[in-house]
Scaffold this active site. Structure first.
Site, PDB file in Angstrom:
ATOM      1  N   GLY A  82      58.566  54.316  -3.018  1.00 42.43           N
ATOM      2  CA  GLY A  82      58.417  53.859  -1.630  1.00 42.43           C
ATOM      3  C   GLY A  82      57.160  54.418  -1.003  1.00 42.43           C
ATOM      4  O   GLY A  82      56.487  55.263  -1.573  1.00 42.43           O
ATOM      5  N   GLY A  84      55.257  56.708   0.651  1.00 45.12           N
ATOM      6  CA  GLY A  84      55.414  58.123   0.989  1.00 45.12           C
ATOM      7  C   GLY A  84      54.317  58.633   1.907  1.00 45.12           C
ATOM      8  O   GLY A  84      54.458  59.660   2.554  1.00 45.12           O
ATOM      9  N   LYS A 100      47.177  54.301   5.639  1.00 49.07           N
ATOM     10  CA  LYS A 100      47.442  55.143   4.462  1.00 49.07           C
ATOM     11  C   LYS A 100      46.995  56.570   4.796  1.00 49.07           C
ATOM     12  O   LYS A 100      45.845  56.775   5.190  1.00 49.07           O
ATOM     13  CB  LYS A 100      46.632  54.590   3.284  1.00 49.07           C
ATOM     14  N   GLY A 113      52.450  63.251   2.961  1.00 51.71           N
ATOM     15  CA  GLY A 113      52.237  62.021   3.727  1.00 51.71           C
ATOM     16  C   GLY A 113      50.791  61.799   4.152  1.00 51.71           C
ATOM     17  O   GLY A 113      50.486  60.876   4.890  1.00 51.71           O
ATOM     18  N   ARG A 170      55.182  44.429  -4.727  1.00 45.96           N
ATOM     19  CA  ARG A 170      54.715  44.826  -6.067  1.00 45.96           C
ATOM     20  C   ARG A 170      55.828  44.651  -7.071  1.00 45.96           C
ATOM     21  O   ARG A 170      56.988  44.429  -6.681  1.00 45.96           O
ATOM     22  CB  ARG A 170      54.268  46.277  -6.066  1.00 45.96           C
ATOM     23  N   ASP A 235      54.365  50.088  -9.835  1.00 46.44           N
ATOM     24  CA  ASP A 235      54.327  50.094  -8.363  1.00 46.44           C
ATOM     25  C   ASP A 235      52.913  49.834  -7.859  1.00 46.44           C
ATOM     26  O   ASP A 235      52.698  49.689  -6.656  1.00 46.44           O
ATOM     27  CB  ASP A 235      54.851  51.414  -7.804  1.00 46.44           C
ATOM     28  N   ASN A 236      51.949  49.784  -8.777  1.00 43.83           N
ATOM     29  CA  ASN A 236      50.574  49.499  -8.373  1.00 43.83           C
ATOM     30  C   ASN A 236      50.122  48.135  -8.861  1.00 43.83           C
ATOM     31  O   ASN A 236      48.925  47.874  -8.989  1.00 43.83           O
ATOM     32  CB  ASN A 236      49.629  50.583  -8.891  1.00 43.83           C
ATOM     33  N   ASP A 245      45.573  49.687  -5.002  1.00 43.68           N
ATOM     34  CA  ASP A 245      45.637  51.130  -5.256  1.00 43.68           C
ATOM     35  C   ASP A 245      44.437  51.634  -6.056  1.00 43.68           C
ATOM     36  O   ASP A 245      44.469  51.739  -7.283  1.00 43.68           O
ATOM     37  CB  ASP A 245      46.946  51.539  -5.938  1.00 43.68           C
TER      38      ASP A 245
HETATM   39  P1  AMP Z   1      50.148  56.262  -5.932  1.00 44.90           P
HETATM   40  O1  AMP Z   1      49.733  57.222  -6.969  1.00 44.90           O
HETATM   41  O2  AMP Z   1      49.240  56.219  -4.741  1.00 44.90           O
HETATM   42  O3  AMP Z   1      50.457  54.917  -6.439  1.00 44.90           O
HETATM   43  O4  AMP Z   1      51.508  56.844  -5.329  1.00 44.90           O
HETATM   44  C1  AMP Z   1      52.685  56.961  -6.091  1.00 44.90           C
HETATM   45  C2  AMP Z   1      53.854  57.365  -5.193  1.00 44.90           C
HETATM   46  O5  AMP Z   1      53.638  58.680  -4.665  1.00 44.90           O
HETATM   47  C3  AMP Z   1      54.056  56.478  -3.981  1.00 44.90           C
HETATM   48  O6  AMP Z   1      55.441  56.385  -3.739  1.00 44.90           O
HETATM   49  C4  AMP Z   1      53.357  57.220  -2.895  1.00 44.90           C
HETATM   50  O7  AMP Z   1      53.844  56.890  -1.621  1.00 44.90           O
HETATM   51  C5  AMP Z   1      53.686  58.650  -3.253  1.00 44.90           C
HETATM   52  N1  AMP Z   1      52.671  59.583  -2.733  1.00 44.90           N
HETATM   53  C6  AMP Z   1      51.416  59.741  -3.175  1.00 44.90           C
HETATM   54  N2  AMP Z   1      50.761  60.669  -2.454  1.00 44.90           N
HETATM   55  C7  AMP Z   1      51.620  61.119  -1.518  1.00 44.90           C
HETATM   56  C8  AMP Z   1      51.542  62.086  -0.454  1.00 44.90           C
HETATM   57  N3  AMP Z   1      50.425  62.779  -0.238  1.00 44.90           N
HETATM   58  N4  AMP Z   1      52.634  62.258   0.290  1.00 44.90           N
HETATM   59  C9  AMP Z   1      53.760  61.563   0.092  1.00 44.90           C
HETATM   60  N5  AMP Z   1      53.910  60.657  -0.889  1.00 44.90           N
HETATM   61  C10 AMP Z   1      52.842  60.426  -1.688  1.00 44.90           C
HETATM   62 MG    MG Z   2      50.730  53.205  -5.398  1.00 40.59          MG
END
Ligand code: AMP
Ligand code: MG
Length: 461
Positions: A82, A84, A100, A113, A170, A235-236, A245
Protein backbone atom coordinates in the site's frame (compact mmCIF):
# COMPACT_ATOMS: atom_id res chain seq x y z
CA UNK A 1 -10.51 28.81 -10.59
CA UNK A 2 -10.24 25.90 -8.13
CA UNK A 3 -8.53 22.67 -9.18
CA UNK A 4 -11.26 20.66 -10.97
CA UNK A 5 -11.07 17.44 -8.94
CA UNK A 6 -13.28 14.50 -9.89
CA UNK A 7 -12.50 11.62 -7.62
CA UNK A 8 -13.63 8.26 -8.91
CA UNK A 9 -11.24 6.14 -6.85
CA UNK A 10 -12.60 7.56 -3.59
CA UNK A 11 -16.06 6.27 -4.66
CA UNK A 12 -14.85 2.65 -4.72
CA UNK A 13 -15.58 0.35 -1.73
CA UNK A 14 -13.78 1.09 1.54
CA UNK A 15 -11.59 -2.01 1.07
CA UNK A 16 -9.61 -0.10 -1.62
CA UNK A 17 -8.01 2.62 0.50
CA UNK A 18 -7.61 4.39 3.81
CA UNK A 19 -8.45 8.06 4.03
CA UNK A 20 -5.53 10.06 5.33
CA UNK A 21 -4.33 13.65 5.03
CA UNK A 22 -0.74 14.65 4.25
CA UNK A 23 1.37 15.59 7.28
CA UNK A 24 2.45 19.25 7.19
CA UNK A 25 6.13 20.16 6.90
CA UNK A 26 7.98 23.00 8.55
CA UNK A 27 9.59 25.16 5.85
CA UNK A 28 8.78 24.04 2.31
CA UNK A 29 10.48 25.55 -0.72
CA UNK A 30 9.45 25.12 -4.36
CA UNK A 31 12.03 23.50 -6.63
CA UNK A 32 10.00 23.03 -9.80
CA UNK A 33 6.45 23.31 -11.06
CA UNK A 34 5.43 21.82 -14.39
CA UNK A 35 3.06 24.58 -15.51
CA UNK A 36 2.73 23.11 -18.97
CA UNK A 37 1.45 19.81 -17.60
CA UNK A 38 -0.86 21.64 -15.19
CA UNK A 39 -2.36 23.61 -18.07
CA UNK A 40 -2.78 20.48 -20.17
CA UNK A 41 -4.82 19.06 -17.30
CA UNK A 42 -6.99 22.16 -17.14
CA UNK A 43 -5.39 23.38 -13.91
CA UNK A 44 -4.46 27.03 -13.48
CA UNK A 45 -0.82 26.70 -12.37
CA UNK A 46 -1.35 29.52 -9.88
CA UNK A 47 -3.71 27.19 -8.00
CA UNK A 48 -0.84 24.79 -7.31
CA UNK A 49 0.50 26.68 -4.35
CA UNK A 50 3.50 25.69 -2.30
CA UNK A 51 1.11 25.00 0.58
CA UNK A 52 -0.71 22.40 -1.51
CA UNK A 53 2.39 20.86 -3.10
CA UNK A 54 4.03 20.43 0.30
CA UNK A 55 0.96 18.82 1.84
CA UNK A 56 0.45 21.72 4.24
CA UNK A 57 -2.96 22.43 2.79
CA UNK A 58 -5.52 20.09 1.27
CA UNK A 59 -6.97 21.76 -1.84
CA UNK A 60 -10.73 22.18 -2.18
CA UNK A 61 -12.18 19.14 -3.89
CA UNK A 62 -9.35 16.75 -2.99
CA UNK A 63 -10.14 13.60 -1.00
CA UNK A 64 -6.74 12.41 0.20
CA UNK A 65 -6.28 8.68 0.57
CA UNK A 66 -3.66 5.95 0.62
CA UNK A 67 -4.27 3.10 -1.83
CA UNK A 68 -4.14 -0.53 -0.69
CA UNK A 69 -2.06 -3.01 -2.68
CA UNK A 70 0.15 -6.08 -2.38
CA UNK A 71 3.12 -7.11 -4.43
CA UNK A 72 5.85 -9.58 -5.24
CA UNK A 73 9.10 -7.89 -4.28
CA UNK A 74 12.16 -9.65 -5.68
CA UNK A 75 10.03 -12.76 -6.04
CA UNK A 76 8.57 -12.86 -2.52
CA UNK A 77 4.92 -11.99 -1.93
CA UNK A 78 3.96 -9.25 0.54
CA UNK A 79 0.19 -9.37 0.98
CA UNK A 80 0.11 -5.93 2.59
CA UNK A 81 2.04 -3.06 1.01
CA UNK A 82 0.00 0.00 0.00
CA UNK A 83 0.89 3.68 -0.22
CA UNK A 84 3.28 4.01 2.69
CA UNK A 85 4.68 7.38 1.72
CA UNK A 86 2.31 8.51 -0.98
CA UNK A 87 -1.14 10.07 -0.79
CA UNK A 88 -3.57 10.36 -3.67
CA UNK A 89 -5.17 13.81 -3.60
CA UNK A 90 -7.71 12.89 -6.24
CA UNK A 91 -8.16 12.94 -10.00
CA UNK A 92 -8.13 15.80 -12.45
CA UNK A 93 -8.94 15.29 -16.13
CA UNK A 94 -8.95 11.55 -15.50
CA UNK A 95 -5.41 11.55 -14.09
CA UNK A 96 -4.29 10.84 -10.55
CA UNK A 97 -2.49 13.55 -8.63
CA UNK A 98 -0.38 12.03 -5.90
CA UNK A 99 2.00 13.49 -3.33
CA UNK A 100 5.00 11.27 -2.68
CA UNK A 101 6.88 11.77 0.58
CA UNK A 102 3.93 13.43 2.27
CA UNK A 103 3.97 11.63 5.60
CA UNK A 104 2.77 8.52 7.38
CA UNK A 105 -0.24 6.51 6.25
CA UNK A 106 -1.84 3.36 7.66
CA UNK A 107 0.41 1.44 5.19
CA UNK A 108 3.74 2.96 6.26
CA UNK A 109 4.85 -0.16 8.17
CA UNK A 110 8.35 0.64 9.47
CA UNK A 111 8.93 3.54 7.06
CA UNK A 112 8.76 7.25 7.87
CA UNK A 113 6.40 8.20 5.04
CA UNK A 114 8.96 10.64 3.70
CA UNK A 115 11.24 10.92 0.65
CA UNK A 116 14.79 12.11 0.45
CA UNK A 117 15.54 14.91 -2.01
CA UNK A 118 17.70 12.72 -4.27
CA UNK A 119 14.95 10.33 -5.39
CA UNK A 120 12.60 13.29 -5.92
CA UNK A 121 15.03 14.96 -8.32
CA UNK A 122 15.77 11.65 -10.05
CA UNK A 123 12.10 10.82 -10.59
CA UNK A 124 11.36 14.33 -11.84
CA UNK A 125 14.17 14.29 -14.39
CA UNK A 126 13.85 10.72 -15.58
CA UNK A 127 10.06 10.64 -15.87
CA UNK A 128 10.02 13.92 -17.79
CA UNK A 129 12.86 12.68 -20.02
CA UNK A 130 10.89 9.51 -20.72
CA UNK A 131 7.84 11.59 -21.66
CA UNK A 132 9.97 13.65 -24.06
CA UNK A 133 11.37 10.41 -25.52
CA UNK A 134 7.81 9.27 -26.20
CA UNK A 135 7.73 6.45 -23.64
CA UNK A 136 4.45 5.94 -21.75
CA UNK A 137 5.14 7.17 -18.23
CA UNK A 138 3.87 8.86 -15.13
CA UNK A 139 4.68 12.57 -15.09
CA UNK A 140 6.22 15.12 -12.75
CA UNK A 141 3.94 17.98 -11.72
CA UNK A 142 6.12 19.47 -8.99
CA UNK A 143 9.04 19.00 -6.63
CA UNK A 144 9.51 20.76 -3.31
CA UNK A 145 12.04 20.73 -0.52
CA UNK A 146 10.29 19.90 2.71
CA UNK A 147 12.63 21.92 4.90
CA UNK A 148 12.97 18.86 7.12
CA UNK A 149 15.67 16.21 7.20
CA UNK A 150 15.17 12.50 6.65
CA UNK A 151 17.42 9.76 7.96
CA UNK A 152 18.64 7.33 5.31
CA UNK A 153 22.21 6.02 4.97
CA UNK A 154 22.97 9.52 6.15
CA UNK A 155 20.91 12.52 7.12
CA UNK A 156 19.51 14.15 3.98
CA UNK A 157 17.16 16.96 3.07
CA UNK A 158 13.61 15.75 2.51
CA UNK A 159 11.55 16.32 -0.61
CA UNK A 160 7.98 15.93 -1.80
CA UNK A 161 7.20 14.92 -5.35
CA UNK A 162 3.87 15.50 -7.06
CA UNK A 163 3.21 12.71 -9.50
CA UNK A 164 0.60 12.53 -12.22
CA UNK A 165 -0.41 9.12 -13.53
CA UNK A 166 -3.13 7.77 -15.79
CA UNK A 167 -3.82 5.84 -12.61
CA UNK A 168 -1.89 4.18 -9.81
CA UNK A 169 -3.61 0.85 -10.40
CA UNK A 170 -0.98 -1.88 -10.51
CA UNK A 171 -0.69 -5.64 -10.71
CA UNK A 172 -0.29 -5.50 -6.93
CA UNK A 173 -3.74 -3.90 -6.57
CA UNK A 174 -5.31 -6.96 -8.22
CA UNK A 175 -3.17 -9.26 -6.09
CA UNK A 176 -4.36 -7.49 -2.93
CA UNK A 177 -7.96 -8.61 -3.38
CA UNK A 178 -7.05 -12.01 -4.83
CA UNK A 179 -4.90 -12.77 -1.78
CA UNK A 180 -7.87 -11.92 0.46
CA UNK A 181 -10.25 -13.96 -1.71
CA UNK A 182 -12.41 -10.85 -1.82
CA UNK A 183 -14.13 -11.57 -5.14
CA UNK A 184 -16.53 -8.69 -4.84
CA UNK A 185 -13.74 -6.12 -4.61
CA UNK A 186 -11.78 -7.97 -7.29
CA UNK A 187 -14.70 -7.66 -9.67
CA UNK A 188 -15.21 -4.00 -8.78
CA UNK A 189 -11.51 -3.38 -9.46
CA UNK A 190 -11.62 -5.08 -12.85
CA UNK A 191 -14.68 -3.09 -13.90
CA UNK A 192 -13.16 0.15 -12.65
CA UNK A 193 -9.86 -0.49 -14.46
CA UNK A 194 -11.60 -1.39 -17.70
CA UNK A 195 -13.77 1.72 -17.56
CA UNK A 196 -10.76 3.92 -16.90
CA UNK A 197 -8.14 2.45 -19.23
CA UNK A 198 -9.80 0.06 -21.66
CA UNK A 199 -13.34 1.38 -22.17
CA UNK A 200 -13.82 -0.79 -25.26
CA UNK A 201 -13.32 -3.95 -23.20
CA UNK A 202 -15.69 -5.70 -20.83
CA UNK A 203 -14.12 -8.83 -19.31
CA UNK A 204 -11.28 -9.85 -16.97
CA UNK A 205 -9.68 -11.73 -19.87
CA UNK A 206 -9.68 -8.59 -21.99
CA UNK A 207 -8.11 -6.70 -19.10
CA UNK A 208 -5.35 -9.30 -18.91
CA UNK A 209 -4.79 -9.20 -22.68
CA UNK A 210 -4.67 -5.43 -22.74
CA UNK A 211 -2.13 -5.21 -19.92
CA UNK A 212 -0.02 -7.92 -21.57
CA UNK A 213 0.03 -5.99 -24.85
CA UNK A 214 0.86 -2.64 -23.23
CA UNK A 215 3.62 -4.09 -21.08
CA UNK A 216 5.18 -6.02 -23.98
CA UNK A 217 5.37 -2.82 -25.97
CA UNK A 218 6.56 -0.75 -23.01
CA UNK A 219 9.43 -3.06 -22.10
CA UNK A 220 10.59 -3.23 -25.71
CA UNK A 221 10.53 0.57 -25.80
CA UNK A 222 12.66 0.74 -22.63
CA UNK A 223 15.17 -1.69 -24.08
CA UNK A 224 15.46 0.24 -27.33
CA UNK A 225 16.69 3.18 -25.26
CA UNK A 226 18.99 1.26 -22.93
CA UNK A 227 16.68 1.87 -19.99
CA UNK A 228 16.76 -0.34 -16.92
CA UNK A 229 13.78 0.03 -14.61
CA UNK A 230 15.60 -1.57 -11.72
CA UNK A 231 12.74 -2.66 -9.49
CA UNK A 232 10.13 -4.45 -11.54
CA UNK A 233 8.18 -5.71 -8.53
CA UNK A 234 4.52 -6.44 -9.27
CA UNK A 235 3.53 -3.37 -7.24
CA UNK A 236 5.59 -1.28 -9.65
CA UNK A 237 3.91 -2.51 -12.83
CA UNK A 238 0.99 -0.37 -13.87
CA UNK A 239 -2.26 -1.70 -15.32
CA UNK A 240 -2.36 1.28 -17.68
CA UNK A 241 1.01 0.36 -19.22
CA UNK A 242 2.89 3.44 -18.04
CA UNK A 243 6.38 3.30 -16.62
CA UNK A 244 5.99 3.85 -12.89
CA UNK A 245 8.30 4.14 -9.89
CA UNK A 246 11.65 5.60 -10.82
CA UNK A 247 13.55 4.29 -7.83
CA UNK A 248 16.84 2.66 -8.76
CA UNK A 249 16.34 3.07 -12.50
CA UNK A 250 19.02 4.20 -14.93
CA UNK A 251 19.96 4.48 -18.58
CA UNK A 252 22.99 2.44 -19.52
CA UNK A 253 26.11 4.16 -20.73
CA UNK A 254 28.35 1.26 -21.84
CA UNK A 255 26.30 -1.52 -23.36
CA UNK A 256 26.22 -4.62 -21.22
CA UNK A 257 23.16 -6.86 -21.59
CA UNK A 258 23.58 -8.08 -18.00
CA UNK A 259 23.79 -4.53 -16.65
CA UNK A 260 21.98 -3.73 -13.41
CA UNK A 261 22.19 -0.63 -11.27
CA UNK A 262 20.10 -1.28 -8.22
CA UNK A 263 22.22 -1.78 -5.19
CA UNK A 264 19.70 -4.14 -3.63
CA UNK A 265 19.34 -6.27 -6.79
CA UNK A 266 22.30 -8.47 -5.94
CA UNK A 267 21.37 -11.30 -8.30
CA UNK A 268 20.52 -9.14 -11.29
CA UNK A 269 16.89 -10.24 -11.28
CA UNK A 270 16.01 -6.89 -12.90
CA UNK A 271 19.05 -6.59 -15.17
CA UNK A 272 18.61 -5.13 -18.68
CA UNK A 273 18.31 -8.46 -20.51
CA UNK A 274 15.95 -9.98 -17.93
CA UNK A 275 13.28 -7.32 -18.27
CA UNK A 276 11.09 -9.14 -20.78
CA UNK A 277 11.10 -12.42 -18.87
CA UNK A 278 10.43 -10.62 -15.59
CA UNK A 279 7.62 -8.75 -17.31
CA UNK A 280 6.09 -12.06 -18.30
CA UNK A 281 6.60 -13.42 -14.79
CA UNK A 282 4.76 -10.43 -13.34
CA UNK A 283 1.96 -10.77 -15.87
CA UNK A 284 1.64 -14.41 -14.86
CA UNK A 285 1.04 -13.21 -11.29
CA UNK A 286 -1.65 -10.89 -12.68
CA UNK A 287 -3.25 -13.81 -14.53
CA UNK A 288 -3.20 -15.90 -11.34
CA UNK A 289 -4.90 -13.14 -9.41
CA UNK A 290 -7.59 -12.88 -12.08
CA UNK A 291 -8.22 -16.65 -12.36
CA UNK A 292 -11.52 -16.65 -10.43
CA UNK A 293 -12.91 -14.17 -12.93
CA UNK A 294 -11.62 -15.96 -16.04
CA UNK A 295 -13.76 -19.07 -15.57
CA UNK A 296 -15.66 -20.83 -12.77
CA UNK A 297 -13.74 -24.03 -13.48
CA UNK A 298 -10.13 -23.51 -12.34
CA UNK A 299 -8.55 -25.81 -14.93
CA UNK A 300 -10.37 -24.00 -17.71
CA UNK A 301 -9.38 -20.64 -16.18
CA UNK A 302 -5.72 -21.73 -16.17
CA UNK A 303 -5.93 -22.70 -19.85
CA UNK A 304 -7.46 -19.34 -20.72
CA UNK A 305 -4.74 -17.53 -18.77
CA UNK A 306 -1.99 -19.53 -20.49
CA UNK A 307 -3.41 -18.69 -23.87
CA UNK A 308 -3.25 -14.99 -23.05
CA UNK A 309 0.24 -15.17 -21.55
CA UNK A 310 1.56 -17.01 -24.61
CA UNK A 311 0.94 -13.85 -26.61
CA UNK A 312 3.43 -11.88 -24.53
CA UNK A 313 6.54 -13.34 -26.18
CA UNK A 314 5.53 -12.67 -29.79
CA UNK A 315 4.18 -9.22 -28.91
CA UNK A 316 7.41 -8.29 -27.17
CA UNK A 317 9.59 -9.68 -29.98
CA UNK A 318 7.59 -7.86 -32.58
CA UNK A 319 7.83 -4.56 -30.73
CA UNK A 320 11.51 -5.05 -30.04
CA UNK A 321 12.30 -5.80 -33.70
CA UNK A 322 10.26 -2.82 -34.79
CA UNK A 323 12.01 -0.41 -32.41
CA UNK A 324 15.49 -1.60 -33.33
CA UNK A 325 14.64 -1.69 -37.05
CA UNK A 326 13.66 1.96 -36.75
CA UNK A 327 16.93 2.69 -34.95
CA UNK A 328 18.74 1.23 -37.95
CA UNK A 329 16.57 3.17 -40.40
CA UNK A 330 15.12 0.01 -41.89
CA UNK A 331 11.45 0.11 -40.83
CA UNK A 332 9.76 -3.25 -41.04
CA UNK A 333 12.53 -4.86 -43.08
CA UNK A 334 15.47 -5.42 -40.82
CA UNK A 335 16.87 -8.92 -40.32
CA UNK A 336 16.90 -9.78 -36.59
CA UNK A 337 20.45 -11.07 -37.14
CA UNK A 338 21.60 -7.62 -38.25
CA UNK A 339 20.42 -6.07 -34.98
CA UNK A 340 21.82 -8.92 -32.93
CA UNK A 341 25.25 -8.80 -34.56
CA UNK A 342 25.56 -5.06 -33.89
CA UNK A 343 24.58 -5.53 -30.26
CA UNK A 344 27.18 -8.29 -29.93
CA UNK A 345 29.87 -5.99 -31.31
CA UNK A 346 28.79 -3.24 -28.95
CA UNK A 347 28.86 -5.56 -25.95
CA UNK A 348 32.26 -7.02 -26.91
CA UNK A 349 33.78 -3.61 -27.37
CA UNK A 350 31.90 -2.01 -24.47
CA UNK A 351 30.66 0.93 -26.48
CA UNK A 352 28.22 3.54 -25.28
CA UNK A 353 24.70 2.36 -26.21
CA UNK A 354 23.27 5.79 -27.03
CA UNK A 355 26.31 7.17 -28.85
CA UNK A 356 26.66 4.24 -31.24
CA UNK A 357 23.07 4.53 -32.44
CA UNK A 358 23.33 8.30 -32.59
CA UNK A 359 26.49 8.21 -34.72
CA UNK A 360 25.16 5.53 -37.08
CA UNK A 361 23.32 8.26 -38.98
CA UNK A 362 26.35 10.61 -39.07
CA UNK A 363 29.88 10.58 -40.52
CA UNK A 364 31.47 7.14 -40.38
CA UNK A 365 34.60 8.31 -38.56
CA UNK A 366 32.49 9.50 -35.60
CA UNK A 367 30.96 6.08 -35.38
CA UNK A 368 34.23 4.20 -35.68
CA UNK A 369 35.84 6.15 -32.83
CA UNK A 370 33.26 4.55 -30.55
CA UNK A 371 34.90 1.19 -31.17
CA UNK A 372 38.33 -0.03 -30.05
CA UNK A 373 38.55 -2.37 -33.03
CA UNK A 374 36.84 -0.82 -36.08
CA UNK A 375 37.45 -3.73 -38.51
CA UNK A 376 34.44 -5.92 -37.63
CA UNK A 377 32.33 -2.77 -37.51
CA UNK A 378 33.22 -1.94 -41.12
CA UNK A 379 32.07 -5.40 -42.14
CA UNK A 380 28.82 -4.89 -40.27
CA UNK A 381 28.32 -1.48 -41.88
CA UNK A 382 28.56 -2.87 -45.37
CA UNK A 383 25.93 -5.51 -44.54
CA UNK A 384 23.69 -2.81 -43.08
CA UNK A 385 24.06 -0.54 -46.10
CA UNK A 386 23.31 -3.49 -48.37
CA UNK A 387 20.00 -4.10 -46.59
CA UNK A 388 18.05 -1.43 -48.43
CA UNK A 389 17.25 2.27 -48.40
CA UNK A 390 18.15 3.70 -45.03
CA UNK A 391 15.68 6.18 -43.57
CA UNK A 392 17.95 8.73 -41.90
CA UNK A 393 15.05 10.87 -40.64
CA UNK A 394 13.54 7.90 -38.88
CA UNK A 395 16.91 7.09 -37.33
CA UNK A 396 17.20 10.60 -35.99
CA UNK A 397 13.72 10.35 -34.50
CA UNK A 398 14.48 6.96 -32.95
CA UNK A 399 17.98 7.51 -31.55
CA UNK A 400 18.18 10.18 -28.86
CA UNK A 401 21.15 12.48 -28.47
CA UNK A 402 20.39 13.26 -24.84
CA UNK A 403 19.38 10.76 -22.19
CA UNK A 404 19.35 11.35 -18.43
CA UNK A 405 22.78 9.92 -17.80
CA UNK A 406 23.36 8.70 -14.30
CA UNK A 407 26.45 10.80 -13.63
CA UNK A 408 24.55 13.93 -14.63
CA UNK A 409 21.69 13.08 -12.30
CA UNK A 410 24.25 12.51 -9.57
CA UNK A 411 25.67 16.01 -10.15
CA UNK A 412 22.17 17.44 -9.90
CA UNK A 413 21.56 15.65 -6.60
CA UNK A 414 24.90 16.72 -5.11
CA UNK A 415 24.17 20.36 -5.99
CA UNK A 416 20.55 20.08 -4.82
CA UNK A 417 21.67 18.92 -1.40
CA UNK A 418 23.53 22.24 -1.20
CA UNK A 419 20.37 24.07 -2.21
CA UNK A 420 21.67 24.76 -5.73
CA UNK A 421 19.03 23.78 -8.28
CA UNK A 422 20.67 25.38 -11.33
CA UNK A 423 22.08 22.03 -12.54
CA UNK A 424 18.62 20.48 -12.11
CA UNK A 425 16.99 23.13 -14.30
CA UNK A 426 19.76 22.97 -16.89
CA UNK A 427 19.56 19.19 -17.26
CA UNK A 428 15.78 19.29 -17.29
CA UNK A 429 15.77 21.82 -20.13
CA UNK A 430 18.20 19.75 -22.23
CA UNK A 431 16.17 16.57 -21.74
CA UNK A 432 13.04 18.26 -23.06
CA UNK A 433 14.44 17.92 -26.60
CA UNK A 434 16.27 14.61 -26.57
CA UNK A 435 16.43 14.23 -30.36
CA UNK A 436 17.68 17.75 -31.13
CA UNK A 437 21.26 18.96 -31.20
CA UNK A 438 21.64 21.81 -28.74
CA UNK A 439 24.43 24.36 -28.89
CA UNK A 440 26.38 24.43 -25.64
CA UNK A 441 25.00 21.10 -24.45
CA UNK A 442 27.60 18.87 -26.14
CA UNK A 443 29.07 17.77 -22.80
CA UNK A 444 25.71 16.29 -21.85
CA UNK A 445 25.87 13.91 -24.82
CA UNK A 446 29.03 12.30 -23.59
CA UNK A 447 29.49 9.01 -21.82
CA UNK A 448 31.03 9.42 -18.34
CA UNK A 449 34.78 9.46 -17.84
CA UNK A 450 35.94 6.54 -15.67
CA UNK A 451 35.97 8.73 -12.55
CA UNK A 452 32.44 10.00 -13.27
CA UNK A 453 30.82 6.56 -13.50
CA UNK A 454 28.08 5.96 -10.95
CA UNK A 455 28.08 2.19 -10.50
CA UNK A 456 24.90 1.79 -8.45
CA UNK A 457 21.65 3.53 -7.64
CA UNK A 458 19.70 3.23 -4.44
CA UNK A 459 16.03 2.60 -3.95
CA UNK A 460 13.93 5.66 -3.27
CA UNK A 461 13.14 4.52 0.26
P1 AMP B 1 8.80 1.21 -3.70
O1 AMP B 1 10.14 0.63 -3.48
O2 AMP B 1 8.80 2.71 -3.82
O3 AMP B 1 8.03 0.57 -4.77
O4 AMP B 1 7.99 0.96 -2.35
C1 AMP B 1 7.66 -0.33 -1.89
C2 AMP B 1 6.73 -0.23 -0.68
O5 AMP B 1 7.41 0.37 0.42
C3 AMP B 1 5.50 0.62 -0.90
O6 AMP B 1 4.43 0.03 -0.19
C4 AMP B 1 5.89 1.94 -0.32
O7 AMP B 1 4.78 2.70 0.07
C5 AMP B 1 6.70 1.51 0.87
N1 AMP B 1 7.68 2.54 1.26
C6 AMP B 1 8.79 2.89 0.60
N2 AMP B 1 9.43 3.89 1.23
C7 AMP B 1 8.71 4.19 2.33
C8 AMP B 1 8.85 5.15 3.40
N3 AMP B 1 9.88 5.98 3.45
N4 AMP B 1 7.90 5.15 4.33
C9 AMP B 1 6.84 4.33 4.30
N5 AMP B 1 6.66 3.40 3.34
C10 AMP B 1 7.59 3.34 2.35
MG1 MG C 1 6.33 1.22 -5.67
Amino acid sequence: MPIPFQNTYARLPGTFFEKVDPTPVRAPQLIALNSQLASQMGIDPAELTLEILSGNEVPTGAEPLAMAYSGHQFGGFSPQLGDGRAILLGEVAGKDIQLKGSGLTPFSRRGDGRSALGPVLREYLVSEAMAALGVPTTRALAAVLSGENVVREEIEPGGIFTRVASSHLRIGTVQYFAARQDHESLEALVNYTLARHYPESKTALELLENVIARQASLIAHWMSLGFIHGVMNTDNMSLSGETIDYGPCAFMDRFDPAKKFSYIDQNGRYAYHNQASIGRWNLTRLAEALLPLLHENTDTAVEIAKGALDKFGPLFENSYQQRFSNKLGLPGRCEPALIESLLILMAEQQTDFTLVFRHLSGPEENLLTQFKDPEPVKAWLSKWRGSGDIDIDLMQRSNPIFIPRNHRIEEVIVAGKKNDFEPFHQLHAILQKPFTEQAGAEAFEQTPEPDQIVPATFCGT
